[in-house]
Design a protein around this motif. Structure first.
Motif, short mmCIF file in Angstrom:
data_model
loop_
_atom_site.label_atom_id
_atom_site.label_comp_id
_atom_site.label_asym_id
_atom_site.label_seq_id
_atom_site.Cartn_x
_atom_site.Cartn_y
_atom_site.Cartn_z
N PRO A 1 0.88 -1.21 -0.05
CA PRO A 1 0.02 -0.12 -0.02
C PRO A 1 0.85 1.22 0.03
CG PRO A 1 0.02 -0.83 2.10
CD PRO A 1 0.93 -1.87 1.39
N VAL A 2 2.15 1.07 -0.07
CA VAL A 2 2.90 2.43 -0.01
C VAL A 2 3.88 2.61 -1.25
CG1 VAL A 2 4.94 3.20 1.19
CG2 VAL A 2 3.37 1.96 2.51
N GLY A 3 3.69 3.84 -1.55
CA GLY A 3 4.41 4.16 -2.94
C GLY A 3 5.22 5.52 -2.57
N LEU A 4 6.21 5.72 -3.10
CA LEU A 4 7.19 6.90 -2.95
C LEU A 4 7.85 7.04 -4.42
CD1 LEU A 4 8.78 8.56 -1.09
CD2 LEU A 4 10.57 6.80 -0.85
N GLU A 5 7.85 8.51 -4.67
CA GLU A 5 8.28 8.94 -5.85
C GLU A 5 9.18 10.15 -5.71
OE1 GLU A 5 4.95 9.51 -8.72
OE2 GLU A 5 3.81 9.20 -6.71
N GLY A 6 10.28 10.25 -6.47
CA GLY A 6 10.95 11.40 -6.47
C GLY A 6 11.54 11.89 -7.84
N GLY A 7 11.65 13.14 -8.05
CA GLY A 7 11.95 13.45 -9.47
C GLY A 7 12.49 14.77 -9.53
#
Length: 364
Positions: free
Chosen positions: A124-130
Protein backbone atom coordinates in the motif's frame (compact mmCIF):
# COMPACT_ATOMS: atom_id res chain seq x y z
CA UNK A 1 -19.80 31.35 -27.37
CA UNK A 2 -19.39 27.87 -28.83
CA UNK A 3 -15.89 26.69 -27.94
CA UNK A 4 -13.98 23.44 -28.36
CA UNK A 5 -12.29 23.15 -24.98
CA UNK A 6 -9.73 20.64 -23.70
CA UNK A 7 -9.33 18.65 -26.95
CA UNK A 8 -6.83 15.88 -26.26
CA UNK A 9 -5.57 12.76 -27.97
CA UNK A 10 -3.88 10.18 -25.75
CA UNK A 11 -1.71 7.26 -26.82
CA UNK A 12 -0.58 4.47 -24.50
CA UNK A 13 1.83 1.90 -25.90
CA UNK A 14 3.79 -0.90 -24.26
CA UNK A 15 6.58 -3.31 -25.09
CA UNK A 16 6.21 -5.91 -22.31
CA UNK A 17 9.24 -7.87 -23.45
CA UNK A 18 11.43 -4.82 -22.85
CA UNK A 19 9.40 -3.63 -19.83
CA UNK A 20 8.83 -0.30 -21.56
CA UNK A 21 5.71 1.86 -21.71
CA UNK A 22 4.98 5.13 -23.51
CA UNK A 23 2.36 7.73 -22.68
CA UNK A 24 1.78 10.63 -25.07
CA UNK A 25 -0.91 13.30 -24.68
CA UNK A 26 -1.49 15.83 -27.45
CA UNK A 27 -3.39 18.91 -26.26
CA UNK A 28 -4.86 21.25 -28.87
CA UNK A 29 -6.12 24.08 -26.66
CA UNK A 30 -3.54 26.39 -28.21
CA UNK A 31 -5.56 26.18 -31.45
CA UNK A 32 -9.11 26.16 -30.07
CA UNK A 33 -8.67 28.47 -27.05
CA UNK A 34 -5.70 30.78 -27.68
CA UNK A 35 -6.94 33.13 -24.95
CA UNK A 36 -6.91 30.47 -22.24
CA UNK A 37 -9.44 28.48 -20.21
CA UNK A 38 -12.92 30.02 -20.00
CA UNK A 39 -13.12 30.03 -16.20
CA UNK A 40 -13.04 32.95 -13.73
CA UNK A 41 -9.94 33.25 -11.58
CA UNK A 42 -7.93 30.34 -12.97
CA UNK A 43 -4.26 31.01 -12.31
CA UNK A 44 -2.11 29.63 -15.09
CA UNK A 45 -4.15 28.87 -18.20
CA UNK A 46 -6.96 31.20 -17.14
CA UNK A 47 -8.77 33.52 -19.53
CA UNK A 48 -8.63 36.38 -17.00
CA UNK A 49 -4.86 36.61 -16.79
CA UNK A 50 -1.60 35.99 -18.65
CA UNK A 51 0.14 32.90 -19.82
CA UNK A 52 -1.15 30.27 -22.15
CA UNK A 53 -3.37 27.29 -22.76
CA UNK A 54 -1.67 23.95 -22.12
CA UNK A 55 1.22 23.13 -24.43
CA UNK A 56 0.62 20.90 -27.43
CA UNK A 57 2.89 18.16 -26.02
CA UNK A 58 1.15 17.82 -22.68
CA UNK A 59 2.81 14.49 -21.87
CA UNK A 60 5.51 12.52 -23.67
CA UNK A 61 7.16 10.02 -21.35
CA UNK A 62 8.90 6.69 -21.61
CA UNK A 63 8.82 4.40 -18.58
CA UNK A 64 11.01 1.42 -17.79
CA UNK A 65 9.07 -0.68 -15.30
CA UNK A 66 9.51 -3.75 -13.09
CA UNK A 67 13.23 -3.09 -12.68
CA UNK A 68 13.56 -5.22 -9.55
CA UNK A 69 14.04 -8.98 -9.72
CA UNK A 70 10.82 -10.96 -9.04
CA UNK A 71 12.75 -12.75 -6.29
CA UNK A 72 12.96 -9.49 -4.37
CA UNK A 73 10.34 -8.76 -1.75
CA UNK A 74 10.96 -5.04 -2.03
CA UNK A 75 8.11 -4.18 -4.37
CA UNK A 76 8.17 -2.60 -7.83
CA UNK A 77 10.56 0.04 -9.17
CA UNK A 78 10.28 2.14 -12.33
CA UNK A 79 12.15 4.98 -14.03
CA UNK A 80 10.40 7.52 -16.26
CA UNK A 81 11.82 10.34 -18.39
CA UNK A 82 10.41 12.87 -20.83
CA UNK A 83 7.95 15.73 -20.62
CA UNK A 84 5.01 15.59 -18.24
CA UNK A 85 3.99 16.09 -14.62
CA UNK A 86 6.33 16.23 -11.66
CA UNK A 87 5.53 13.82 -8.79
CA UNK A 88 3.60 16.42 -6.85
CA UNK A 89 0.00 17.03 -5.79
CA UNK A 90 -3.21 15.70 -7.27
CA UNK A 91 -4.35 14.56 -10.72
CA UNK A 92 -4.60 17.04 -13.56
CA UNK A 93 -8.10 18.61 -13.54
CA UNK A 94 -8.58 17.50 -17.15
CA UNK A 95 -8.93 13.90 -15.93
CA UNK A 96 -11.37 14.78 -13.12
CA UNK A 97 -15.18 15.11 -13.33
CA UNK A 98 -15.43 18.85 -14.06
CA UNK A 99 -15.01 20.95 -17.19
CA UNK A 100 -14.26 24.11 -15.23
CA UNK A 101 -10.68 24.16 -13.97
CA UNK A 102 -10.09 25.04 -10.32
CA UNK A 103 -8.29 28.26 -9.41
CA UNK A 104 -5.58 26.23 -7.67
CA UNK A 105 -4.36 24.33 -10.77
CA UNK A 106 -0.81 25.69 -10.61
CA UNK A 107 -0.68 25.46 -6.83
CA UNK A 108 -1.65 21.77 -6.79
CA UNK A 109 0.14 20.44 -9.90
CA UNK A 110 3.55 21.01 -11.52
CA UNK A 111 2.99 20.25 -15.17
CA UNK A 112 4.61 20.29 -18.59
CA UNK A 113 8.21 20.03 -17.40
CA UNK A 114 11.13 17.90 -18.50
CA UNK A 115 11.21 15.25 -15.77
CA UNK A 116 13.21 12.24 -14.64
CA UNK A 117 11.23 10.25 -12.06
CA UNK A 118 12.00 7.21 -9.95
CA UNK A 119 8.91 5.49 -8.47
CA UNK A 120 8.79 2.61 -6.01
CA UNK A 121 5.74 0.73 -4.70
CA UNK A 122 5.48 -2.02 -2.11
CA UNK A 123 1.99 -3.07 -1.09
CA UNK A 124 0.00 0.00 0.00
CA UNK A 125 3.04 2.32 0.07
CA UNK A 126 4.38 4.30 -2.87
CA UNK A 127 7.24 6.76 -3.07
CA UNK A 128 8.27 9.00 -5.97
CA UNK A 129 11.12 11.44 -6.49
CA UNK A 130 11.90 13.53 -9.52
CA UNK A 131 14.21 16.13 -11.01
CA UNK A 132 12.80 18.76 -13.34
CA UNK A 133 13.37 22.15 -14.92
CA UNK A 134 11.84 25.06 -13.02
CA UNK A 135 10.71 27.19 -15.96
CA UNK A 136 7.03 27.03 -16.86
CA UNK A 137 6.10 27.29 -20.56
CA UNK A 138 5.03 30.71 -21.81
CA UNK A 139 3.14 29.61 -24.93
CA UNK A 140 1.57 26.40 -26.33
CA UNK A 141 4.41 25.50 -28.69
CA UNK A 142 7.25 26.01 -26.24
CA UNK A 143 9.44 23.17 -24.94
CA UNK A 144 11.16 23.02 -21.55
CA UNK A 145 14.48 24.78 -21.29
CA UNK A 146 16.88 21.88 -20.74
CA UNK A 147 20.22 23.66 -20.95
CA UNK A 148 20.96 25.40 -17.67
CA UNK A 149 17.56 24.61 -16.13
CA UNK A 150 17.02 20.86 -15.96
CA UNK A 151 17.71 19.58 -12.46
CA UNK A 152 17.43 23.00 -10.81
CA UNK A 153 14.13 21.85 -9.20
CA UNK A 154 12.84 18.70 -7.52
CA UNK A 155 9.62 17.13 -6.23
CA UNK A 156 8.75 14.13 -4.04
CA UNK A 157 5.49 12.38 -3.17
CA UNK A 158 4.49 9.69 -0.65
CA UNK A 159 1.27 7.78 -1.35
CA UNK A 160 -0.62 5.38 0.92
CA UNK A 161 -3.45 3.11 -0.28
CA UNK A 162 -4.78 1.55 2.95
CA UNK A 163 -8.02 0.19 1.43
CA UNK A 164 -9.61 -0.47 -1.95
CA UNK A 165 -10.34 2.81 -3.70
CA UNK A 166 -8.77 4.96 -0.97
CA UNK A 167 -5.60 6.97 -1.54
CA UNK A 168 -3.78 9.47 0.66
CA UNK A 169 -0.79 11.45 -0.58
CA UNK A 170 1.58 14.10 0.70
CA UNK A 171 4.08 15.87 -1.52
CA UNK A 172 6.64 18.64 -1.44
CA UNK A 173 8.67 20.47 -4.08
CA UNK A 174 11.19 23.20 -4.63
CA UNK A 175 10.70 24.97 -7.97
CA UNK A 176 13.36 27.40 -9.11
CA UNK A 177 12.22 30.55 -10.93
CA UNK A 178 9.03 29.18 -12.55
CA UNK A 179 7.91 32.64 -13.69
CA UNK A 180 11.18 33.72 -15.33
CA UNK A 181 12.48 31.38 -18.03
CA UNK A 182 16.17 32.43 -17.89
CA UNK A 183 16.19 31.66 -14.16
CA UNK A 184 16.34 35.05 -12.44
CA UNK A 185 12.94 34.85 -10.75
CA UNK A 186 11.71 33.86 -7.31
CA UNK A 187 11.87 30.32 -5.93
CA UNK A 188 8.71 28.46 -4.90
CA UNK A 189 8.43 25.99 -2.03
CA UNK A 190 5.30 23.90 -2.45
CA UNK A 191 3.35 21.42 -0.29
CA UNK A 192 0.22 19.41 -1.00
CA UNK A 193 -1.83 16.89 1.01
CA UNK A 194 -4.91 15.09 -0.28
CA UNK A 195 -7.23 12.14 0.26
CA UNK A 196 -9.04 10.52 -2.66
CA UNK A 197 -11.69 7.82 -2.91
CA UNK A 198 -13.07 6.17 -6.04
CA UNK A 199 -15.39 3.17 -5.85
CA UNK A 200 -18.90 1.94 -5.05
CA UNK A 201 -20.93 4.45 -3.04
CA UNK A 202 -24.65 4.53 -2.13
CA UNK A 203 -25.66 2.15 -4.89
CA UNK A 204 -23.62 3.92 -7.57
CA UNK A 205 -20.07 4.91 -8.43
CA UNK A 206 -18.55 7.51 -6.15
CA UNK A 207 -15.58 9.87 -6.27
CA UNK A 208 -14.38 12.07 -3.39
CA UNK A 209 -11.35 14.36 -3.15
CA UNK A 210 -10.19 16.63 -0.35
CA UNK A 211 -7.04 18.72 -0.82
CA UNK A 212 -4.86 21.29 0.92
CA UNK A 213 -2.11 23.06 -1.02
CA UNK A 214 0.32 25.82 -0.17
CA UNK A 215 3.04 27.64 -2.11
CA UNK A 216 5.51 30.17 -0.72
CA UNK A 217 7.77 32.50 -2.68
CA UNK A 218 10.77 34.69 -1.79
CA UNK A 219 11.59 32.82 1.43
CA UNK A 220 8.02 33.17 2.65
CA UNK A 221 7.41 36.79 1.66
CA UNK A 222 4.37 35.63 -0.37
CA UNK A 223 2.04 32.77 0.60
CA UNK A 224 -0.72 31.23 -1.51
CA UNK A 225 -2.97 28.52 -0.08
CA UNK A 226 -5.91 26.42 -1.18
CA UNK A 227 -8.58 24.20 0.35
CA UNK A 228 -10.56 22.15 -2.15
CA UNK A 229 -13.21 19.48 -1.90
CA UNK A 230 -15.00 17.79 -4.79
CA UNK A 231 -17.36 14.87 -5.17
CA UNK A 232 -19.12 13.04 -7.97
CA UNK A 233 -21.74 10.30 -7.91
CA UNK A 234 -23.05 8.41 -10.91
CA UNK A 235 -25.70 5.77 -11.36
CA UNK A 236 -26.55 4.44 -14.77
CA UNK A 237 -26.02 7.24 -17.31
CA UNK A 238 -26.49 10.08 -14.79
CA UNK A 239 -23.69 11.88 -12.97
CA UNK A 240 -23.88 14.62 -10.31
CA UNK A 241 -20.79 16.55 -9.23
CA UNK A 242 -20.01 19.32 -6.75
CA UNK A 243 -16.82 21.20 -5.91
CA UNK A 244 -15.90 23.95 -3.46
CA UNK A 245 -12.56 25.66 -3.25
CA UNK A 246 -11.11 28.58 -1.34
CA UNK A 247 -7.84 29.67 -2.93
CA UNK A 248 -5.52 32.65 -2.70
CA UNK A 249 -3.55 33.50 -5.82
CA UNK A 250 -1.01 36.15 -6.89
CA UNK A 251 -2.05 39.24 -8.80
CA UNK A 252 0.69 40.52 -11.03
CA UNK A 253 1.49 43.61 -13.06
CA UNK A 254 -1.09 43.99 -15.83
CA UNK A 255 -0.62 45.15 -19.40
CA UNK A 256 -2.72 47.74 -21.21
CA UNK A 257 -5.18 44.86 -21.52
CA UNK A 258 -6.00 44.49 -17.82
CA UNK A 259 -6.77 40.80 -18.30
CA UNK A 260 -3.20 39.95 -19.29
CA UNK A 261 0.07 40.10 -17.34
CA UNK A 262 3.68 40.55 -18.41
CA UNK A 263 5.59 37.37 -19.27
CA UNK A 264 8.24 36.84 -18.16
CA UNK A 265 7.90 39.12 -15.17
CA UNK A 266 10.44 40.21 -12.57
CA UNK A 267 10.38 39.68 -8.81
CA UNK A 268 8.55 42.94 -8.11
CA UNK A 269 5.65 42.13 -10.44
CA UNK A 270 3.47 40.55 -7.70
CA UNK A 271 1.22 43.47 -6.77
CA UNK A 272 -1.13 41.67 -4.44
CA UNK A 273 -3.06 38.59 -3.38
CA UNK A 274 -6.74 37.81 -3.97
CA UNK A 275 -8.93 35.07 -2.48
CA UNK A 276 -11.38 33.17 -4.68
CA UNK A 277 -14.18 31.13 -3.07
CA UNK A 278 -16.01 29.11 -5.71
CA UNK A 279 -18.93 26.64 -5.69
CA UNK A 280 -19.43 24.50 -8.82
CA UNK A 281 -22.36 22.16 -9.45
CA UNK A 282 -22.49 19.88 -12.47
CA UNK A 283 -24.80 17.30 -14.06
CA UNK A 284 -24.24 15.05 -17.06
CA UNK A 285 -25.95 12.17 -18.91
CA UNK A 286 -23.71 9.64 -20.67
CA UNK A 287 -24.92 8.22 -23.97
CA UNK A 288 -22.82 5.35 -25.40
CA UNK A 289 -22.31 5.19 -29.18
CA UNK A 290 -21.41 1.54 -29.52
CA UNK A 291 -20.87 1.63 -33.28
CA UNK A 292 -17.95 4.04 -32.76
CA UNK A 293 -16.76 2.75 -29.36
CA UNK A 294 -17.47 6.26 -28.13
CA UNK A 295 -19.37 8.00 -25.36
CA UNK A 296 -21.24 11.28 -25.62
CA UNK A 297 -22.15 13.15 -22.45
CA UNK A 298 -24.30 16.31 -22.59
CA UNK A 299 -23.61 18.31 -19.43
CA UNK A 300 -24.18 21.56 -17.61
CA UNK A 301 -22.08 23.26 -14.93
CA UNK A 302 -22.88 26.33 -12.83
CA UNK A 303 -20.24 28.14 -10.79
CA UNK A 304 -20.72 31.01 -8.39
CA UNK A 305 -18.39 32.61 -5.91
CA UNK A 306 -16.58 35.68 -4.68
CA UNK A 307 -13.20 37.25 -5.39
CA UNK A 308 -11.78 39.59 -2.75
CA UNK A 309 -8.56 41.46 -2.18
CA UNK A 310 -6.39 40.10 0.63
CA UNK A 311 -3.38 42.43 0.31
CA UNK A 312 -1.93 44.69 -2.35
CA UNK A 313 -3.13 46.99 -5.09
CA UNK A 314 -5.37 44.72 -7.19
CA UNK A 315 -9.07 44.89 -6.31
CA UNK A 316 -11.25 42.32 -8.16
CA UNK A 317 -14.28 44.59 -7.85
CA UNK A 318 -12.44 47.30 -9.79
CA UNK A 319 -11.38 44.84 -12.50
CA UNK A 320 -14.64 42.94 -12.96
CA UNK A 321 -17.21 45.43 -11.71
CA UNK A 322 -18.22 43.39 -8.66
CA UNK A 323 -16.92 40.84 -6.15
CA UNK A 324 -19.47 38.10 -6.87
CA UNK A 325 -19.48 36.24 -10.16
CA UNK A 326 -21.51 33.56 -11.96
CA UNK A 327 -20.39 31.18 -14.69
CA UNK A 328 -22.63 28.86 -16.71
CA UNK A 329 -21.40 26.10 -19.03
CA UNK A 330 -23.46 23.86 -21.30
CA UNK A 331 -21.62 21.42 -23.50
CA UNK A 332 -21.04 17.91 -24.75
CA UNK A 333 -18.09 15.76 -23.69
CA UNK A 334 -17.09 13.29 -26.40
CA UNK A 335 -14.65 10.46 -25.65
CA UNK A 336 -13.42 7.69 -27.91
CA UNK A 337 -11.52 4.66 -26.65
CA UNK A 338 -10.29 4.07 -23.13
CA UNK A 339 -11.13 6.49 -20.29
CA UNK A 340 -8.73 9.38 -19.64
CA UNK A 341 -5.79 8.21 -17.55
CA UNK A 342 -4.71 9.79 -14.27
CA UNK A 343 -2.23 12.34 -15.54
CA UNK A 344 0.82 12.72 -13.35
CA UNK A 345 1.43 9.13 -12.21
CA UNK A 346 3.76 6.90 -14.14
CA UNK A 347 5.12 3.37 -13.82
CA UNK A 348 5.15 2.01 -10.28
CA UNK A 349 3.27 5.10 -9.08
CA UNK A 350 0.11 3.87 -10.80
CA UNK A 351 -2.41 1.96 -8.69
CA UNK A 352 -2.12 -1.83 -8.99
CA UNK A 353 -3.82 -3.17 -12.10
CA UNK A 354 -3.47 0.00 -14.22
CA UNK A 355 -1.41 -0.61 -17.34
CA UNK A 356 -0.97 1.23 -20.64
CA UNK A 357 -3.97 0.80 -22.89
CA UNK A 358 -4.68 2.08 -26.37
CA UNK A 359 -5.36 5.28 -28.29
CA UNK A 360 -7.91 7.60 -26.79
CA UNK A 361 -9.28 11.02 -27.63
CA UNK A 362 -11.55 13.39 -25.76
CA UNK A 363 -12.93 16.82 -26.56
CA UNK A 364 -15.30 19.24 -24.87
Amino acid sequence: DLTLTQPAVVLHAAAPRWRLALVATLNLEGLTMPGGELAPGDWGEGFVDRRHPHTYAHELLLTAGDLLSPRWAAGSLSLSAGKGFAPFGTDDPMSRPFVRFPVNHHLAQILERAVAIAAWRAGPVGLEGGLLNGDEPERPGQWPRIGGRFGDSWAARLTLRPAAGLEVQGSTARVSSPEHRPGAGLEQRKHDVSARFAGPLLGGDGYLLGEWARSAEANGAFHFASLLGEAAWSRGPHRLAYRFERTTRPEEERLTDLFRSERPHLDNAVFGVTRWSVHTLGYGVAVPVRALAARVEPLIEVSTGTARRVVGLVDPAALYGRNRFWSFTAGIRVSVGAPMHRMGRYGAALPAGMRPGHAHGEVM
